[in-house]
Design an enzyme around this catalytic site. Sequence first.
Site, PDB file in Angstrom:
ATOM      1  N   GLY A   7      84.405  46.202   9.803  1.00  0.00           N
ATOM      2  CA  GLY A   7      85.149  44.906   9.973  1.00  0.00           C
ATOM      3  C   GLY A   7      84.744  44.050  11.204  1.00  0.00           C
ATOM      4  N   SER A   8      83.353  43.975  11.236  1.00  0.00           N
ATOM      5  CA  SER A   8      82.773  42.985  12.550  1.00  0.00           C
ATOM      6  C   SER A   8      82.867  41.577  12.189  1.00  0.00           C
ATOM      7  CB  SER A   8      81.301  43.344  12.803  1.00  0.00           C
ATOM      8  OG  SER A   8      80.567  43.090  11.786  1.00  0.00           O
ATOM      9  N   ASN A  97      83.195  34.842  -0.164  1.00  0.00           N
ATOM     10  CA  ASN A  97      82.492  36.183   0.243  1.00  0.00           C
ATOM     11  C   ASN A  97      81.474  35.963   1.181  1.00  0.00           C
ATOM     12  OD1 ASN A  97      81.889  39.106   0.240  1.00  0.00           O
ATOM     13  ND2 ASN A  97      80.199  38.490  -1.207  1.00  0.00           N
ATOM     14  N   HIS A  99      77.357  37.044   2.227  1.00  0.00           N
ATOM     15  CA  HIS A  99      76.454  38.057   1.629  1.00  0.00           C
ATOM     16  C   HIS A  99      75.162  38.132   2.553  1.00  0.00           C
ATOM     17  CE1 HIS A  99      74.183  40.114  -1.421  1.00  0.00           C
ATOM     18  NE2 HIS A  99      73.135  39.521  -1.266  1.00  0.00           N
ATOM     19  N   SER A 126      74.778  34.181   3.549  1.00  0.00           N
ATOM     20  CA  SER A 126      75.377  33.011   3.082  1.00  0.00           C
ATOM     21  C   SER A 126      76.670  33.246   2.825  1.00  0.00           C
ATOM     22  CB  SER A 126      74.746  33.059   1.435  1.00  0.00           C
ATOM     23  OG  SER A 126      73.305  32.717   1.431  1.00  0.00           O
ATOM     24  N   ASP A 135      77.521  37.683  -6.557  1.00  0.00           N
ATOM     25  CA  ASP A 135      76.841  36.964  -5.682  1.00  0.00           C
ATOM     26  C   ASP A 135      76.202  35.622  -6.003  1.00  0.00           C
ATOM     27  OD1 ASP A 135      77.237  38.861  -3.935  1.00  0.00           O
ATOM     28  OD2 ASP A 135      75.374  40.087  -4.297  1.00  0.00           O
TER      29      ASP A 135
HETATM   30  C1  GRF Z   1      78.083  42.340   6.104  1.00  0.00           C
HETATM   31  O1  GRF Z   1      76.808  42.425   6.238  1.00  0.00           O
HETATM   32  C2  GRF Z   1      78.391  41.478   5.094  1.00  0.00           C
HETATM   33  O2  GRF Z   1      77.231  40.441   4.881  1.00  0.00           O
HETATM   34  C3  GRF Z   1      78.360  42.408   3.890  1.00  0.00           C
HETATM   35  O3  GRF Z   1      78.851  43.585   4.206  1.00  0.00           O
HETATM   36  C4  GRF Z   1      78.685  43.555   5.714  1.00  0.00           C
HETATM   37  C5  GRF Z   1      79.969  43.687   6.300  1.00  0.00           C
HETATM   38  O4  GRF Z   1      80.001  44.161   7.580  1.00  0.00           O
HETATM   39  N1  GRF Z   1      79.082  41.947   2.616  1.00  0.00           N
HETATM   40  P1  GRF Z   1      81.238  44.083   8.411  1.00  0.00           P
HETATM   41  O5  GRF Z   1      82.328  45.048   7.810  1.00  0.00           O
HETATM   42  O6  GRF Z   1      82.101  42.732   8.536  1.00  0.00           O
HETATM   43  O7  GRF Z   1      81.051  44.613   9.958  1.00  0.00           O
END
Ligand code: GRF
Length: 201
Positions: A7-8, A97, A99, A126, A135
């Site tokens: 969840g960063s 989303n 990606h 993106s 995607d």
């Molecule tokens: C991120 O790299 C995002 O692009 C991908 O999953 C990862 C999620 O990271 N879809 P976080 O859980 O938000 O830290």
Amino acid sequence: MLISGRGSNLQSLIEAAGSYRIILVISNIEGAAGLDKARAAGIATQVVPHAGKTREAFDGELDAALRAAGAELVVLAGFMRILSDGFVRGWEGRLINIHPSLLPAYRGTRVHERVIEAKEALSGASVHFVVQELDAGPVIAQANVPVHADDTPQTLADRVLAVEHKLYPEALTLLACDKVKLQNGLAVFDSTNNGHPAANR
Ligand code: GRF
């Protein structure tokens, strides 16, 4: 918001909230660290396990929880389940989303490994509208980063993640403020916007 892990991105969206408000964080994984980040920010959380359910039944539970909470937009941030056509149609234009590649390049998994193997000079992140094909939805905003000769998938992932944390709040703000819409399969930007936010910076 739908998450499955640390969840960063959720954290960066929490910190940048203002034009939007996060009202509910749902995880399919009970121990997801992102749930603690949501709780620490006083945001309601819910766990909807996917095990033993059909995709449609699982998505139906997500949909019901989101609608009961009064969600207007659905934001995927590290949500590791593929959503059914019915769910995607039901939230069309309101489902986004992030990606970790410069879409349409490197859809799918093992992105950073493949980018390094291909000796790309640039990668990035993106934010896109979610459509039925994985995607493949229209891009709302992108940011790029250099790929270094000595990068490992981890060092590249860290560099991409750092730009994700700025990009996602910007893109969600555009959507929440009606500055971008999904129209006829395209991301259409409000012409009163200065510049084109999908351009790489
Ligand atoms: C991120 O790299 C995002 O692009 C991908 O999953 C990862 C999620 O990271 N879809 P976080 O859980 O938000 O830290």
